[in-house]
Design a protein around this motif. Structure first.
Motif, mmCIF file in Angstrom:
data_model
loop_
_atom_site.group_PDB
_atom_site.id
_atom_site.type_symbol
_atom_site.label_atom_id
_atom_site.label_comp_id
_atom_site.label_asym_id
_atom_site.label_seq_id
_atom_site.Cartn_x
_atom_site.Cartn_y
_atom_site.Cartn_z
ATOM 1 N N THR A 1 -0.605 -1.123 -3.412
ATOM 2 C CA THR A 1 0.697 -1.471 -2.843
ATOM 3 C C THR A 1 1.761 -1.592 -3.930
ATOM 4 N N VAL A 2 1.427 -2.251 -5.028
ATOM 5 C CA VAL A 2 2.372 -2.383 -6.139
ATOM 6 C C VAL A 2 2.722 -1.008 -6.709
ATOM 7 N N PHE A 3 1.721 -0.174 -6.885
ATOM 8 C CA PHE A 3 1.966 1.182 -7.391
ATOM 9 C C PHE A 3 2.883 1.954 -6.444
ATOM 10 N N ILE B 1 6.212 4.897 -6.842
ATOM 11 C CA ILE B 1 6.534 5.955 -5.884
ATOM 12 C C ILE B 1 7.805 5.616 -5.087
ATOM 13 N N GLY B 2 8.025 4.333 -4.836
ATOM 14 C CA GLY B 2 9.208 3.908 -4.087
ATOM 15 C C GLY B 2 9.017 3.899 -2.586
ATOM 16 N N ALA B 3 7.782 4.012 -2.130
ATOM 17 C CA ALA B 3 7.497 4.012 -0.696
ATOM 18 C C ALA B 3 6.257 3.166 -0.426
ATOM 19 N N PRO B 4 6.430 1.873 -0.158
ATOM 20 C CA PRO B 4 5.260 1.032 0.105
ATOM 21 C C PRO B 4 4.584 1.443 1.404
ATOM 22 N N PRO B 5 3.268 1.279 1.478
ATOM 23 C CA PRO B 5 2.575 1.614 2.730
ATOM 24 C C PRO B 5 3.020 0.669 3.852
ATOM 25 N N HIS B 6 2.947 1.148 5.074
ATOM 26 C CA HIS B 6 3.402 0.350 6.216
ATOM 27 C C HIS B 6 2.541 -0.902 6.438
ATOM 28 N N TRP B 7 1.356 -0.906 5.887
ATOM 29 C CA TRP B 7 0.442 -2.036 6.068
ATOM 30 C C TRP B 7 0.432 -2.959 4.852
ATOM 31 N N LEU C 1 -2.567 -5.814 6.033
ATOM 32 C CA LEU C 1 -3.979 -5.585 5.714
ATOM 33 C C LEU C 1 -4.503 -6.552 4.652
ATOM 34 N N PRO C 2 -3.771 -6.770 3.542
ATOM 35 C CA PRO C 2 -4.272 -7.777 2.586
ATOM 36 C C PRO C 2 -4.398 -9.174 3.193
ATOM 37 N N LEU D 1 -0.846 -2.382 11.783
ATOM 38 C CA LEU D 1 -2.121 -1.692 11.972
ATOM 39 C C LEU D 1 -2.470 -1.435 13.433
ATOM 40 N N GLN D 2 -1.778 -2.103 14.334
ATOM 41 C CA GLN D 2 -2.046 -1.981 15.766
ATOM 42 C C GLN D 2 -3.490 -2.362 16.119
ATOM 43 N N LEU D 3 -4.032 -3.319 15.388
ATOM 44 C CA LEU D 3 -5.351 -3.879 15.697
ATOM 45 C C LEU D 3 -5.169 -5.031 16.670
#
Length: 159
Positions: free
Chosen positions: A34-36, A41-47, A51-52, A126-128
């Motif tokens: 996530t930090v990377f 990259i400038g685009a954090p994952p949606h989760w 998730l963490p 995550l839609q869980l």
């Protein structure tokens, strides 16, 4: 019966510790990724947050089962320094075992009710089913109650 309960608790505690350890490793990977993604990259994952958090809740409650097995959960180790009588220490430990057993069973029931109440709702990213997060409470508390039950019936206390 006590030997089979002791064996069951040993296996459950070890399994919970292994899964919690894997969860800790997964947390490290998720946060690093996530930090990377966010800063390089400038685009954090949606989760990135969800998730963490889910892994953290499960990891913590499963690790608490192993702590209960080792009697290191909810303990600062000060009683032998304050109370010198071994028989009084044993009596206090038995009372604590009964109180903790009751508390863990009540928390497990409340967690179970909450988990089933929220199973029809979904998490944002995550839609869980939201109950998946809350299910960690009855699973962890049932495991801790099992450890307290074994300690209540065991002859010698583990350190």
């Amino acid at each position: 019966m006590t030997d089979s309960l002791t064996s069951l608790c040993r296996v459950v505690a070890h399994l919970c510790l292994v899964v919690a350890g894997a969860g800790a490793a997964l947390m490290g990977l998720l946060v690093s990724y996530t930090v990377f993604m966010r800063w390089v990259i400038g685009a954090p994952p949606h989760w990135a947050e969800e998730l963490p958090q889910l892994v953290l809740v499960w990891m913590t409650l499963l690790a608490a089962v192993a702590c209960s097995y080792r009697r290191s959960h909810l303990s600062a180790g000060l009683m032998p320094l304050i109370i010198t009588s071994v028989s009084l220490q044993r009596w206090i430990n038995r009372v604590m075992d009964v109180v903790l057993l009751g508390m863990f069973l009540m928390l497990a029931k409340a967690g179970w009710d909450l988990a089933w109440l929220t199973m029809s709702q979904t998490t944002t990213a995550l839609q869980l089913p939201a109950g998946v997060v809350y299910m960690a409470v009855p699973v962890g508390c049932t495991g801790m109650a099992l450890m307290q039950l074994e300690q209540l019936f065991s002859r010698e206390a583990r350190s």
